[in-house]
Design an enzyme around this catalytic site. Structure first.
Site, PDB file in Angstrom:
ATOM      1  N   CYS A   2       2.332  -0.910  -9.215  1.00 40.73           N
ATOM      2  CA  CYS A   2       3.369  -0.483  -8.277  1.00 40.73           C
ATOM      3  C   CYS A   2       4.717  -0.299  -8.957  1.00 40.73           C
ATOM      4  O   CYS A   2       5.606   0.342  -8.403  1.00 40.73           O
ATOM      5  CB  CYS A   2       3.489  -1.485  -7.129  1.00 40.73           C
ATOM      6  SG  CYS A   2       3.674  -3.197  -7.660  1.00 40.73           S
ATOM      7  N   GLU A  11       5.417  -3.318   1.371  1.00 41.43           N
ATOM      8  CA  GLU A  11       5.724  -2.652   0.106  1.00 41.43           C
ATOM      9  C   GLU A  11       5.000  -1.311   0.132  1.00 41.43           C
ATOM     10  O   GLU A  11       3.766  -1.266   0.158  1.00 41.43           O
ATOM     11  CB  GLU A  11       5.256  -3.494  -1.075  1.00 41.43           C
ATOM     12  CG  GLU A  11       5.526  -2.855  -2.425  1.00 41.43           C
ATOM     13  CD  GLU A  11       4.874  -3.608  -3.574  1.00 41.43           C
ATOM     14  OE1 GLU A  11       4.390  -2.939  -4.510  1.00 41.43           O
ATOM     15  OE2 GLU A  11       4.828  -4.852  -3.524  1.00 41.43           O
ATOM     16  N   GLY A  55       0.438   4.743   5.168  1.00 35.42           N
ATOM     17  CA  GLY A  55      -0.219   3.649   5.886  1.00 35.42           C
ATOM     18  C   GLY A  55       0.752   2.558   6.279  1.00 35.42           C
ATOM     19  O   GLY A  55       0.693   2.035   7.396  1.00 35.42           O
ATOM     20  N   GLY A  56       1.661   2.206   5.364  1.00 34.78           N
ATOM     21  CA  GLY A  56       2.608   1.144   5.656  1.00 34.78           C
ATOM     22  C   GLY A  56       3.572   1.521   6.752  1.00 34.78           C
ATOM     23  O   GLY A  56       3.925   0.699   7.606  1.00 34.78           O
ATOM     24  N   GLY A  67       0.815  -1.203   0.000  1.00 30.07           N
ATOM     25  CA  GLY A  67       0.000   0.000   0.000  1.00 30.07           C
ATOM     26  C   GLY A  67       0.848   1.251   0.000  1.00 30.07           C
ATOM     27  O   GLY A  67       1.945   1.279  -0.563  1.00 30.07           O
ATOM     28  N   SER A  68       0.353   2.278   0.679  1.00 29.46           N
ATOM     29  CA  SER A  68       1.002   3.586   0.647  1.00 29.46           C
ATOM     30  C   SER A  68       2.131   3.687   1.660  1.00 29.46           C
ATOM     31  O   SER A  68       2.203   2.921   2.620  1.00 29.46           O
ATOM     32  CB  SER A  68      -0.022   4.681   0.944  1.00 29.46           C
ATOM     33  OG  SER A  68      -0.462   4.593   2.294  1.00 29.46           O
ATOM     34  N   VAL A  69       3.005   4.669   1.438  1.00 36.27           N
ATOM     35  CA  VAL A  69       4.085   4.928   2.392  1.00 36.27           C
ATOM     36  C   VAL A  69       3.502   5.324   3.745  1.00 36.27           C
ATOM     37  O   VAL A  69       3.933   4.828   4.790  1.00 36.27           O
ATOM     38  CB  VAL A  69       5.020   6.038   1.864  1.00 36.27           C
ATOM     39  CG1 VAL A  69       6.042   6.429   2.927  1.00 36.27           C
ATOM     40  CG2 VAL A  69       5.718   5.587   0.590  1.00 36.27           C
TER      41      VAL A  69
END
Length: 509
Positions: free
Chosen positions: A282, A245, A225-226, A221-223
């Site tokens: 991605c 990721e 959220g991750g 997912g996103s930077v």
């Protein structure tokens, strides 16, 4: 406070379609994790695990029409793309079944005592065991291959780890459907349905990463959220591995010789790669270093023609659409940034593909143009025009970690002339997969594949695609001077399971 309903939403209209479930409470997350934990014993037999994975693939194929319809209704990715992605998902499950059958992933090593060594070696026997319950966070852009039945789930089950999946809000109905299919496959082998748990909701995802029985996590997912989940995994009383990721720019370097040799083909190939799946892959190339001058101009003309012929498309949800429209507008407003084909809103629910150009010198030092070095999710790329090799090196030196990095070389450069090898060496520290004269979109499921990269591309050195993805969910353990009668079968001298192993320094196949 009552849990919020979970709705299936049509991205083509933005309208709610149906209520699928309600967001899981902390108690429901706890129940799902404990149910998964209780199924570990049902996964200890490798023969059963392999059969379960193959049956899961069979069941998914049998339900193909309904699954593809459900996925298209929630993602607008189209039946052709989704049918191919489902086929990839089934292939992935069967590939891990083959790995389980082979047994090499256990990394069995046996050393008999050797009193003549310095220091003396006792009887040592080492192999890998499953970690326990794995939390899987589904991706938005791959509703099959990186979701409930995707690579994280398949590799975790192959390792002997039950999973609890946090569904992605973009496809909750499909997530329920796929979980039901996997549980049906599990029932064939008397594996309790808790082996594949499913929860919905943002808070459920937070509760999941904090649960003491969760032993590892996989995220795509996103930077933002991750990183929040990564930090939560590290802040636990007992930290756990978090294989995330998070984001990738996937830079491309086009040499002047390559542009002079085949500008039209490179421009067309770049257009196809950056707009594939409405730019929602991605590994979409988000930054291209192309030469200034006539060769670069010809490349841009080809890119302009190809992108201009690309139809507007629907992104996975309206939040992503809004972010894309705002993101490209902010980037296009920077000094010296041009828009040969303007990306942005294509209609009330669609977006149009486009690209931006900027002098590479603007990216060579820290400043407001750093925004162009951040991923923009959707059908857009940035072409940085360089004057010389010094500018190329300066820009590359400022890039964060990536999943991929690509170089387009001329025929002579690919044969060893010029800077080909030097550029390859410059790209290698930046990415987990380095391509020559190709395009990064399209991640083959193969034993040698590596889908990962330096942070923020991923939070670990592991891959989420390919056979070695199984290694994320296991840990080594060694037994010293244990009587053979007490050892697991995998570590006995007789090797009744016929496993590949290293026995007293010799590799036995």
């Amino acid at each position: 406070m009552a849990a919020a309903p979970v709705w299936s939403v049509d991205p083509r209209t933005g309208k709610q379609r149906e209520q699928v479930a309600v967001e899981a409470t902390a108690q429901e997350v706890d129940a799902a994790v404990r149910a998964a934990h209780e199924t570990r014993g049902a996964l200890t037999d490798r023969t059963v695990r392999a059969a379960f994975l193959r049956s899961a693939a069979d069941e998914l194929e049998a339900a193909k029409d309904g699954l593809v319809d459900a996925a298209d209704a929630e993602t607008a990715l189209g039946p052709v793309r989704l049918t191919g992605e489902l086929a990839r998902t089934c292939y992935q499950l069967r590939a891990f079944a083959d790995i389980v059958d082979e047994g090499a992933f256990l990394d069995v090593v046996i050393n008999h005592p050797d009193d003549t060594a310095t220091p003396p070696i006792p009887d040592l026997r080492r192999y890998k065991v499953p970690l326990g319950v794995v939390a899987v966070y589904s991706a938005s852009n791959f509703p099959f291959a990186f979701s409930v039945a995707g690579g994280d789930t398949a590799s975790a089950l192959a390792a002997g780890c039950p999973v609890v999946v946090k569904s992605h809000p973009d496809h909750p109905a499909l997530s329920e459907y796929v979980a039901k299919v996997l549980r049906r496959a599990a029932a064939r082998y008397d594996i309790p349905e808790g082996v594949v748990g499913l929860v919905h909701g943002f808070e459920a995802g937070v509760e999941l990463i904090r649960h003491p029985l969760v032993a590892a996590a996989g995220f795509t997912g996103s930077v933002r959220g991750g990183r929040a989940l990564f930090d939560a995994a590290a802040a636990r009383p007992v930290p756990i591995p978090f294989h995330g990721e998070l984001g990738s720019l996937n830079p491309v370097v086009v040499t002047e010789a390559a542009a002079a040799e085949r500008a039209e083909a490179i421009g067309a190939g770049l257009a196809g790669s950056m707009t594939l799946g409405v730019g929602q892959f991605c590994v979409k190339p988000g930054l291209v270093l192309a030469p200034a001058g006539a060769a670069g101009d010809a490349l841009l003309k080809s890119l302009t023609d190809a992108v201009s012929d690309t139809d507007a498309g629907v992104l996975l949800d309206h939040r992503m659409r809004d972010n894309f429209v705002a993101g490209v507008a902010e980037r296009a407003g920077l000094p010296d940034v041009d828009s040969p084909v303007t990306p942005g809103a294509g209609g009330e629910h669609t977006v149009s593909a486009g690209f931006l150009t900027v002098p590479a010198s603007r990216l060579a030092a820290e400043g407001e143009h750093d925004l162009l070095l951040e991923e923009c999710f959707g059908p857009v790329t940035v072409v940085a025009r360089y004057e010389d090799e010094t500018e190329v090196k300066a820009v590359l030196s400022r890039l964060p970690g990536n999943l991929t990095a690509t170089v387009q070389l001329s025929e002579e450069e690919a044969a060893g002339a010029g800077r080909g090898a030097e550029i390859l060496a410059e790209l290698t520290p930046l990415a987990g997969r380095v391509l020559v004269n190709g395009w990064p979109t399209g991640v083959a499921v193969a034993p040698a594949q590596h889908h990962g990269g330096p942070y923020p591309a991923t939070t670990s050195t592991s891959t989420s695609v390919g056979g070695t993805a199984i290694e994320r969910w296991m840990r080594p353990v060694a037994y010293q001077n244990a009587p053979e009668a007490l050892l697991p079968q995998e570590l006995t001298d007789e090797n009744p399971l016929g496993l590949p192993r290293r026995f007293n320094g010799r590799l036995e196949r």
